[in-house]
Scaffold this motif. Structure first.
Motif, PDB file in Angstrom:
ATOM      1  N   VAL A  67      50.905  64.844  64.408  1.00  0.00           N
ATOM      2  CA  VAL A  67      52.631  64.942  63.517  1.00  0.00           C
ATOM      3  C   VAL A  67      53.500  64.451  65.570  1.00  0.00           C
ATOM      4  O   VAL A  67      52.747  64.064  66.701  1.00  0.00           O
ATOM      5  CB  VAL A  67      53.580  65.806  63.996  1.00  0.00           C
ATOM      6  N   SER A  68      53.961  63.128  65.401  1.00  0.00           N
ATOM      7  CA  SER A  68      54.966  63.350  66.578  1.00  0.00           C
ATOM      8  C   SER A  68      55.495  63.800  67.432  1.00  0.00           C
ATOM      9  O   SER A  68      55.823  64.781  67.458  1.00  0.00           O
ATOM     10  CB  SER A  68      55.974  61.397  66.535  1.00  0.00           C
ATOM     11  N   LEU A  69      55.494  63.591  68.306  1.00  0.00           N
ATOM     12  CA  LEU A  69      56.058  64.662  69.543  1.00  0.00           C
ATOM     13  C   LEU A  69      57.483  64.262  69.420  1.00  0.00           C
ATOM     14  O   LEU A  69      58.219  65.592  69.477  1.00  0.00           O
ATOM     15  CB  LEU A  69      55.492  64.462  70.986  1.00  0.00           C
ATOM     16  N   LYS A  70      58.534  64.028  69.495  1.00  0.00           N
ATOM     17  CA  LYS A  70      59.728  63.907  69.245  1.00  0.00           C
ATOM     18  C   LYS A  70      60.181  64.577  67.686  1.00  0.00           C
ATOM     19  O   LYS A  70      60.854  65.416  67.955  1.00  0.00           O
ATOM     20  CB  LYS A  70      60.367  62.121  68.572  1.00  0.00           C
ATOM     21  N   SER A  71      59.188  64.733  66.507  1.00  0.00           N
ATOM     22  CA  SER A  71      59.279  65.277  65.539  1.00  0.00           C
ATOM     23  C   SER A  71      59.330  67.015  65.714  1.00  0.00           C
ATOM     24  O   SER A  71      59.782  68.019  65.093  1.00  0.00           O
ATOM     25  CB  SER A  71      59.111  64.962  64.534  1.00  0.00           C
ATOM     26  N   LEU A  72      58.456  66.913  66.673  1.00  0.00           N
ATOM     27  CA  LEU A  72      57.403  68.598  67.316  1.00  0.00           C
ATOM     28  C   LEU A  72      58.955  69.066  67.583  1.00  0.00           C
ATOM     29  O   LEU A  72      59.043  70.265  67.786  1.00  0.00           O
ATOM     30  CB  LEU A  72      56.487  68.040  67.763  1.00  0.00           C
TER      31      LEU A  72
END
Length: 109
Positions: A67-72
């Motif tokens: 998953v992207s760091l941004k979404s996490l």
């Protein structure tokens, strides 16, 4: 809060998460897979004292789970303050404290 807020209204919006009654009235669910952070909650909160180490840890979780760091980070913000826009994660958790941060990150059953 210093760089991200340009008006008093923006500052108030960014500090609403401190108001427990407002916070509890907000929807903090999303399509994000909660199980990705569930095993890491205590460690995430423990790392709140050093933003660089916290972000490296979150990056490793995001890579591990594809998953992207941004979404996490957005999901963690949502759990902590009922908004995807907020002060930095380390600041939020330091203001809330360890116990409250853990409680907010844990999903109610």
């Amino acid at each position: 809060l210093k760089v991200r807020t340009k008006t008093i209204v923006e500052m108030v919006d960014m500090t609403r998460f401190l108001d427990e009654s407002w916070f509890k009235s907000q929807d903090r669910d999303s399509d994000f897979d909660y199980s990705i952070i569930s095993a890491h909650i205590e460690k995430i909160v423990q790392l709140r004292e050093n933003n660089d180490i916290l972000m490296e840890y979150l990056k490793s979780i995001s890579l591990e789970n594809n998953v992207s760091l941004k979404s996490l980070a957005a999901y963690i913000r949502l759990r902590l303050c009922a908004s995807k826009i907020s002060p930095p994660l380390d600041v939020i958790m330091n203001v809330l404290g360890e116990e409250e941060s853990i409680n907010r990150l844990k999903k109610e059953t």
